[in-house]
Design an enzyme around this catalytic site. Structure first.
Site, mmCIF file in Angstrom:
data_model
loop_
_atom_site.group_PDB
_atom_site.id
_atom_site.type_symbol
_atom_site.label_atom_id
_atom_site.label_comp_id
_atom_site.label_asym_id
_atom_site.label_seq_id
_atom_site.Cartn_x
_atom_site.Cartn_y
_atom_site.Cartn_z
ATOM 1 N N CYS A 126 -3.323 7.593 6.093
ATOM 2 C CA CYS A 126 -1.922 7.818 6.459
ATOM 3 C C CYS A 126 -1.826 8.287 7.910
ATOM 4 O O CYS A 126 -0.875 7.949 8.611
ATOM 5 C CB CYS A 126 -1.276 8.852 5.553
ATOM 6 S SG CYS A 126 -1.589 8.583 3.812
ATOM 7 N N CYS A 146 0.830 -1.196 0.000
ATOM 8 C CA CYS A 146 0.000 0.000 0.000
ATOM 9 C C CYS A 146 0.862 1.242 0.000
ATOM 10 O O CYS A 146 0.375 2.353 -0.129
ATOM 11 C CB CYS A 146 -0.908 0.011 1.206
ATOM 12 S SG CYS A 146 -1.628 -1.584 1.450
HETATM 13 S S1 FES Z 1 -1.064 7.569 0.560
HETATM 14 FE FE1 FES Z 1 0.455 6.084 0.691
HETATM 15 S S2 FES Z 1 1.558 6.773 2.407
HETATM 16 FE FE2 FES Z 1 0.024 8.231 2.288
#
Ligand code: FES
Ligand SMILES: Cc1ncc(COP(=O)(O)O)c(C=O)c1O
Lengths: 384, 176
Positions: free
Chosen positions: B107, B33
């Site tokens: 995040c 991700c």
């Molecule tokens: S969207 Fe991948 S680290 Fe923030």
């Protein structure tokens, strides 16, 4: 802003001064509707037809084979959907995995309408396999749409060979030439449909064209006043078309000199970036557009890299997952099998006619420091 | 799209880097991700005998928002008692940064989760009692991590296939 080093020219380019100058009279002075009978209308018509002739001459086709559009997204849609709707008896289309979304999505939309689409793989450099193409062509194949040069990694496709195969098998061949037009020699002999956008070659945004070879009928997407030979209705964008023609002529007149410089920059960029540990080049080493360099840095994420460079006034782009609204890495990088961790750290650097040696030097001065900074923050250490 | 505070923390991150003599580390995220954060804490007693986070640092692989929230969460937790630190949520972190774009909220969750995990590890190692909420959060995170691992493995498998001619992933996004 004014001092920024702009290295995102495959996203868009600044309008050239000569182009703006050519366009200017068509806003407030020669503003007539090209369909009008009076002098103002005739003046606009003349400018449009002059532009059409200029572009046709560049491509070695006849002016009636040029259809002006609102850009390449429309040109691609018109080529693909327009062809499909005009030839209901053939319902199979072939494209590739690394096309721009302005090709992939119309194909996917046709799929949802009951058409069949074969999406060809590409190798690790981004090239399609001609044998796979030959195998994919069927009796009911209507169209092959393969881009001339890729907008993310720069890889060039063997357009002439693809065209020859299509000719031989009686299949129409469309190519999205947005990035290649004005950057490499393109022979249109075996191309039936070709899309171009002005804003990628120092022309204005919102204008482009589709070249449609004589004998190929298209169902229009826009119905109305019957402009462009009934293929694209809507009052012609006179200043835009004049700008498109001017930017085309400039690009082709200066092509040799510009692309020689771009190739020098590209070699220098690749050499310098290779000297940074934990990097890789994405794309083809030689069969590639002169203005695009795509690289990956291990252990760092592309969005942060773009933001760090921006802090130093350097503008670039990335195919990283974090930078995308869907949080998925670029389909092009995935298609060429860039390892997922490297796709996260991708950076696209694209030069334009205005790019200088000093700018490349300044960028290369900042880049290793920024990479170092981000790697210091990252839990993934290069070489560990 | 980012607030000035986000940009400020991204440009000048606080408490960044590895810690040598840490009491515990929280590792969250997954490279599939794109977001990975390791958060180190050093715990000590204050004059009143309460356990506080006397030092904190982090290493993050991620976007601008991930780096800014790492910096912010470390500032927010520094000097706090463990109890106070546990109460820090991703919403607190985001609002301290004057907000984050909706697509970037995950995040900030990462940063709060890493803190959570570091404290959980500390309490477990020292055989302290673990508050229910913390335990539940840890279990949820462990489950998420496991499913991410699965996804990662699937991705790797696909990549190996891709070494032939097949490719991985659906077509979704590209810059122009
Ligand atoms: S969207 Fe991948 S680290 Fe923030
Ligand atoms: C390869 C390619 N095709 C199509 C487009 C779309 O062009 P336009 O912006 O004119 O719609 C772009 C650029 O965005 C491109 O790079």
């Amino acid at each position: 802003m004014d001092k920024c080093i702009y290295l995102d020219n495959s996203a868009t380019t600044p309008v050239a001064a000569e182009v703006l100058e050519a366009m200017t009279p068509y806003f407030c002075e020669a503003y007539g509707n090209a369909s009008s009978l009076h002098a103002s209308g005739r003046e606009a018509r003349q400018a449009i037809e002059k532009g059409r002739a200029e572009i046709a001459a560049i491509l070695g086709v006849s002016p009636s084979e040029i259809v002006f559009t609102s850009g390449a997204t429309e040109a691609n849609n018109l080529a693909i959907i327009g062809m499909a709707f005009a030839h209901e008896e053939k319902r199979h289309i072939i494209t590739s995995k690394i096309e721009h979304h302005a090709v992939l999505y119309p194909c996917q939309w046709l799929e949802s309408q009951g058409y069949e689409v074969t999406t060809l793989d590409v190798d690790k450099t981004g090239r399609i396999d001609l044998e796979q193409l030959k195998d994919a062509i069927r009796k009911d194949t209507l169209l092959v749409s393969i881009m001339a040069g890729n907008n993310e990694i720069g890889t060039l496709q063997p357009v002439e060979e693809i065209g020859a195969i299509c000719r031989e098998r009686g299949v129409a061949f469309h190519t999205d030439a947005v990035q290649a037009y004005g950057k490499v020699q393109l022979s249109t002999d075996s191309i039936d449909l070709l899309s171009v956008s002005a804003h990628k070659l120092h022309g204005p945004k919102g204008v482009g064209f589709l070249m449609v070879r004589k004998g190929f009928s298209l169902t229009p997407l826009l119905h109305g006043g019957g402009h462009e030979g009934g293929r694209r209705s809507g009052t012609e964008n006179t200043p835009g078309i004049v700008g498109l023609a001017a930017s085309s002529s400039l690009a082709f007149n200066k092509m040799e000199e510009t692309t020689a410089r771009m190739r020098r920059f590209k070699r220098r960029l690749i050499e310098a970036i290779h000297a940074i540990p934990g990097t890789r080049l994405n794309g083809h080493e030689t069969e590639s557009l002169p203005h695009i360099v795509n690289v990956s840095f291990q252990g760092i994420e592309g969005e942060s890299l773009v933001m760090k460079l921006d802090e130093h006034g350097i503008e670039t782009s990335t195919g990283s997952a974090c930078s995308s609204p869907t949080l998925e890495p670029s389909h092009v990088l995935l298609a060429i099998s860039v390892p997922i961790s490297m796709a996260h750290g991708s950076l696209r650097i694209s030069t334009g006619r205005q790019t200088t040696r000093e700018e490349i030097d300044a960028f290369l001065d900042v880049l290793p420091r920024v990479v170092e900074e981000l790697r210091a923050i990252s839990p993934f250490k290069v070489g560990e | 799209m980012y607030t000035e505070k986000v940009i400020e923390h991204f440009r000048h991150p606080h408490n960044m880097g590895k810690m040598k003599d840490y009491s515990a580390v929280g590792k969250v995220g997954n490279i599939v991700c794109g977001d990975v954060m390791w958060l180190y804490i050093k715990v000590d007693k204050d004059p009143k005998g309460r356990e506080i986070i006397c030092d904190i640092s982090w290493e993050t692989f991620g976007c601008t928002a991930a780096i800014a929230t790492s910096s912010m969460v470390s500032e927010m937790a520094k000097g706090k008692t463990l109890k106070e630190a546990i109460a820090i949520t991703n919403k607190n972190v985001a609002s301290e940064l004057d907000g984050l774009p909706p697509v970037k909220m995950h995040c900030s969750a990462l940063a709060a989760d890493a803190l959570n995990e570091a404290i959980y590890e500390y309490l477990t190692q020292n055989q302290h009692e673990i508050p229910d909420a913390l335990k539940r959060r840890h279990e949820r995170l462990a489950k998420e991590m496991a499913s991410l691992e699965e996804r990662y493995k699937a991705f790797l498998a696909k990549e190996q296939v891709a070494n032939g001619t097949k490719t991985a992933g659906d077509v979704k996004h590209a810059p122009d």
